[in-house]
Motif scaffolding. Structure first.
Motif, short mmCIF file in Angstrom:
data_model
loop_
_atom_site.label_atom_id
_atom_site.label_comp_id
_atom_site.label_asym_id
_atom_site.label_seq_id
_atom_site.Cartn_x
_atom_site.Cartn_y
_atom_site.Cartn_z
N PRO A 246 0.79 -1.23 0.00
CA PRO A 246 0.00 0.00 0.00
C PRO A 246 0.83 1.29 0.00
O PRO A 246 0.30 2.36 -0.34
CB PRO A 246 -0.82 -0.11 1.30
N GLU A 247 2.11 1.21 0.36
CA GLU A 247 2.96 2.41 0.30
C GLU A 247 3.22 2.82 -1.15
O GLU A 247 3.58 3.97 -1.41
CB GLU A 247 4.29 2.15 1.00
N GLY A 248 3.08 1.88 -2.07
CA GLY A 248 3.27 2.18 -3.48
C GLY A 248 4.69 2.01 -3.98
O GLY A 248 4.91 1.83 -5.17
N GLY A 257 5.68 4.18 5.30
CA GLY A 257 5.09 5.34 4.65
C GLY A 257 3.57 5.35 4.76
O GLY A 257 2.96 4.51 5.43
N VAL A 258 2.98 6.31 4.08
CA VAL A 258 1.52 6.44 4.07
C VAL A 258 0.91 5.37 3.16
O VAL A 258 1.45 5.06 2.10
CB VAL A 258 1.13 7.85 3.56
N THR A 314 -11.40 2.84 7.00
CA THR A 314 -11.22 2.17 8.29
C THR A 314 -10.28 0.98 8.17
O THR A 314 -9.40 0.77 9.01
CB THR A 314 -12.58 1.71 8.84
N LEU A 315 -10.47 0.18 7.12
CA LEU A 315 -9.58 -0.96 6.90
C LEU A 315 -8.14 -0.52 6.71
O LEU A 315 -7.20 -1.14 7.24
CB LEU A 315 -10.05 -1.75 5.67
N CYS A 316 -7.96 0.55 5.95
CA CYS A 316 -6.61 1.08 5.71
C CYS A 316 -5.95 1.50 7.02
O CYS A 316 -4.78 1.17 7.27
CB CYS A 316 -6.70 2.27 4.75
N SER A 317 -6.70 2.21 7.85
CA SER A 317 -6.16 2.67 9.13
C SER A 317 -5.81 1.51 10.05
O SER A 317 -4.75 1.49 10.69
CB SER A 317 -7.18 3.60 9.80
N LYS A 318 -6.70 0.51 10.12
CA LYS A 318 -6.46 -0.63 11.00
C LYS A 318 -5.22 -1.42 10.55
O LYS A 318 -4.37 -1.79 11.37
CB LYS A 318 -7.68 -1.55 11.02
N GLY A 333 11.17 2.89 12.37
CA GLY A 333 10.45 4.16 12.43
C GLY A 333 9.19 4.14 11.57
O GLY A 333 8.98 3.27 10.73
N VAL A 334 8.36 5.13 11.81
CA VAL A 334 7.09 5.28 11.08
C VAL A 334 6.91 6.75 10.73
O VAL A 334 7.11 7.63 11.58
CB VAL A 334 5.90 4.77 11.93
N HIS A 335 6.54 7.02 9.50
CA HIS A 335 6.26 8.41 9.09
C HIS A 335 4.86 8.82 9.57
O HIS A 335 3.96 8.01 9.63
CB HIS A 335 6.35 8.53 7.57
#
Length: 335
Positions: A246-248, A257-258, A314-318, A333-335
């Motif tokens: 999902p970070e691409g 990453g996001v 919601t699924l993405c956040s979880k 680490g986490v961005h």
């Protein structure tokens, strides 16, 4: 008549000092005492007198020479230590490069033989297992296992959380390294990766990806991205599983990453569970942008419990929170 006797000077008693000698001695003592006092005074005054410029210059030169010698000794020791450290670092870099060359040689040789096996069974796969392609994935698992077993140790945690091959699912993981694909193929699940179209042009590897049913994507093309998501929905609806990063793209600094929502949109549209997976260590073995080296070390794969829902956000956040918490627990680490 008696004799007239003129009195003469009295004889000095034995051992008695004459008045003249006493006076002379007293005068001497007085004179000597004065000189001693004057000498002591001159010494005491001299003790508090400032040194001459010549003396100061001499002292300064001695101190400077001592400091220079000390700095030279310290500098020599530091240079020797730095030289040893540089030499050790250079040796490690050479070893990593040699290991990287050997890695690609092994994977290329293994791919040639196993690609032949893929070609042989491909007609049967298209006839009887067009979407999952279990035979092709089994061959890919052998290829990946043969390659990585010679170069790094792999530990897998949470295998019980993997659904069977007969159950479609959407798999998501953090992306750190080129080694992520090799590592995930060893899990033995028939999921379809999404890959850049340029990778399909590589001899043997790209052709094997085509036989596996890997989904091509042109990153900067919005139409290609839409077609890719449609194909993923179609594959999951027909019983196959898909795999997303999902970070691409691979993380440049090792931090998470996001997440983009594409994978989770597929999950909500098909009702398939999301299986979050955390990859630990691949980025240290082969960092992003340094695919020519392979450092020594180990890799850990943690498979988390399935997540289901009907809201992509919601699924993405979880899913991201689960992976982020695991990475933080292991010092990433986490961005």
């Amino acid at each position: 008549m008696g004799t007239l006797v003129r009195p003469g000077p009295a004889a000095a008693a034995p051992g008695a000092a004459s008045p003249i000698s006493i006076a002379s001695s007293s005068a001497h003592a007085a004179a000597g005492g004065g000189r001693a006092w004057s000498s002591r005074r001159r010494v005491s005054v001299a003790a508090f007198r400032s040194p001459s410029p010549q003396v100061l210059a001499t002292r300064w030169r001695r101190r400077r020479d001592t400091a220079v010698r000390s700095d030279a000794v310290a500098g020599g020791a530091a240079a020797a230590a730095a030289g040893d450290s540089t030499q050790a670092l250079s040796d490690l870099q050479v070893a990593s490069r040699v290991r990287g060359v050997c890695f690609y040689l092994v994977t290329a040789v293994a791919a040639i033989f196993l690609f032949v096996a893929m070609v042989v069974v491909h007609p049967l796969v298209l006839l009887f297992d067009r979407y999952r392609r279990r035979a092709q994935h089994y061959i890919a698992k052998i290829w990946a296992t043969l390659t990585i077993s010679m170069f790094y140790k792999l530990e897998v945690e949470g295998m019980e959380n993997l659904p069977p091959n007969s159950s479609p699912a959407v798999y998501v993981a953090n992306h750190q390294s080129f080694l992520d694909i090799y590592t995930l193929l060893t899990l033995g699940r028939c999921f379809k990766f999404i890959s850049k179209t340029s990778i399909f042009m590589f001899p043997i590897i790209g052709w094997a990806m085509y036989l596996l049913g890997v989904i091509p994507l042109r990153r900067m093309d919005s139409r290609s991205q839409l077609d890719c998501l449609k194909r993923c929905v179609d594959l999951v609806g027909k019983g196959a599983s898909v795999f997303f990063f999902p970070e691409g793209t691979r993380s440049r600094d090792g931090k998470l990453g996001v997440f983009k929502r594409g994978a989770f949109s597929v999950a909500t549209k098909t009702g398939a569970p999301v299986i979050p997976i955390t990859l630990i260590g691949t980025g240290k073995l082969m960092p992003s942008g340094m695919e020519g080296i392979l450092n020594s070390g180990s890799v850990k794969v943690i498979i988390h419990r399935p997540i289901q829902g009907n809201n992509a956000e919601t699924l993405c956040s979880k899913a991201r929170n689960v992976i982020a918490d695991t990475l933080l627990l292991h010092g990433y680490g986490v961005h």
